[in-house]
Motif scaffolding. Sequence first.
Motif, mmCIF file in Angstrom:
data_model
loop_
_atom_site.group_PDB
_atom_site.id
_atom_site.type_symbol
_atom_site.label_atom_id
_atom_site.label_comp_id
_atom_site.label_asym_id
_atom_site.label_seq_id
_atom_site.Cartn_x
_atom_site.Cartn_y
_atom_site.Cartn_z
ATOM 1 N N THR A 48 0.830 -1.206 0.000
ATOM 2 C CA THR A 48 0.000 0.000 0.000
ATOM 3 C C THR A 48 0.864 1.255 0.000
ATOM 4 O OG1 THR A 48 -1.746 -1.162 1.201
ATOM 5 C CG2 THR A 48 -1.816 1.238 1.238
ATOM 6 N N ARG A 75 3.875 1.600 -1.081
ATOM 7 C CA ARG A 75 4.530 1.764 -2.394
ATOM 8 C C ARG A 75 3.557 2.377 -3.393
ATOM 9 N NH1 ARG A 75 8.053 -3.778 -2.370
ATOM 10 N NH2 ARG A 75 9.905 -2.862 -1.443
ATOM 11 N N LEU A 76 2.280 1.966 -3.328
ATOM 12 C CA LEU A 76 1.267 2.576 -4.196
ATOM 13 C C LEU A 76 1.105 4.059 -3.876
ATOM 14 C CD1 LEU A 76 -1.518 -0.177 -4.190
ATOM 15 C CD2 LEU A 76 -0.124 0.522 -6.133
ATOM 16 N N SER A 80 4.024 5.969 -5.237
ATOM 17 C CA SER A 80 3.899 6.055 -6.690
ATOM 18 C C SER A 80 2.900 7.147 -7.082
ATOM 19 C CB SER A 80 3.463 4.700 -7.248
ATOM 20 O OG SER A 80 3.211 4.787 -8.623
ATOM 21 N N ALA A 81 1.769 7.194 -6.390
ATOM 22 C CA ALA A 81 0.757 8.213 -6.695
ATOM 23 C C ALA A 81 1.299 9.614 -6.418
ATOM 24 C CB ALA A 81 -0.497 7.953 -5.874
ATOM 25 N N MET A 141 -7.003 8.672 -3.184
ATOM 26 C CA MET A 141 -6.794 7.224 -3.125
ATOM 27 C C MET A 141 -7.845 6.560 -2.227
ATOM 28 S SD MET A 141 -2.646 6.898 -2.964
ATOM 29 C CE MET A 141 -2.632 5.119 -3.217
ATOM 30 N N ARG A 166 -10.727 3.771 -3.296
ATOM 31 C CA ARG A 166 -10.843 2.489 -2.608
ATOM 32 C C ARG A 166 -12.224 2.293 -2.004
ATOM 33 N NH1 ARG A 166 -6.230 3.473 -3.919
ATOM 34 N NH2 ARG A 166 -4.530 1.964 -4.051
ATOM 35 N N GLU A 199 -6.190 -1.416 2.888
ATOM 36 C CA GLU A 199 -5.445 -0.325 2.262
ATOM 37 C C GLU A 199 -5.951 1.033 2.752
ATOM 38 O OE1 GLU A 199 -5.220 -0.608 -1.992
ATOM 39 O OE2 GLU A 199 -4.160 -2.519 -1.918
#
Length: 150
Positions: free
Chosen positions: A24, A26-27, A30-31, A59, A63, A85
């Motif tokens: 999570t 890492r996501l 990235s965002a 995010m 979700r 998440e």
Amino acid sequence: MIRDDIKAALVTAMKSGDKATTGTLRLVQSAIKNRDIELRTSDKTPDDDAMVTEVLQKMIKQRRESVEMYRKGGRAELADSEEVEIGVIERFLPRQLSEEDARDQIQSIIADTGASSMKDMGRVMAEVKTRLGTSIEPARASALVKGMLG
């Protein structure tokens, strides 16, 4: 800075072997990096914490929509992973206003702007964003404003 907190939490999650949190975070990174790239060509450079909070709120919204769709589709295991998440992402959001405080603040904004109907919602929401910023999710603020003006 929120960005630093996320990096530190990622290192801790990787060291402890927490795969869900690691993935999570890492996501999230990235965002945030994608948003940084988008802003390179922009004239406006928002406050870093405000930008990161905006990314995190987006995010979470995505979700929550996914959870709703998965529940309707009978995919409880996918909905549960999305909720995990959401929990990880929410740890990095600034403290949100309580329901009572949010109502009071929005009522004050409505009074200050002289709003009386749904036609004034855009003006009220612009002022909510200016005054309350990241202390309330835009969807929650919108629902409260609609309830008060409707």
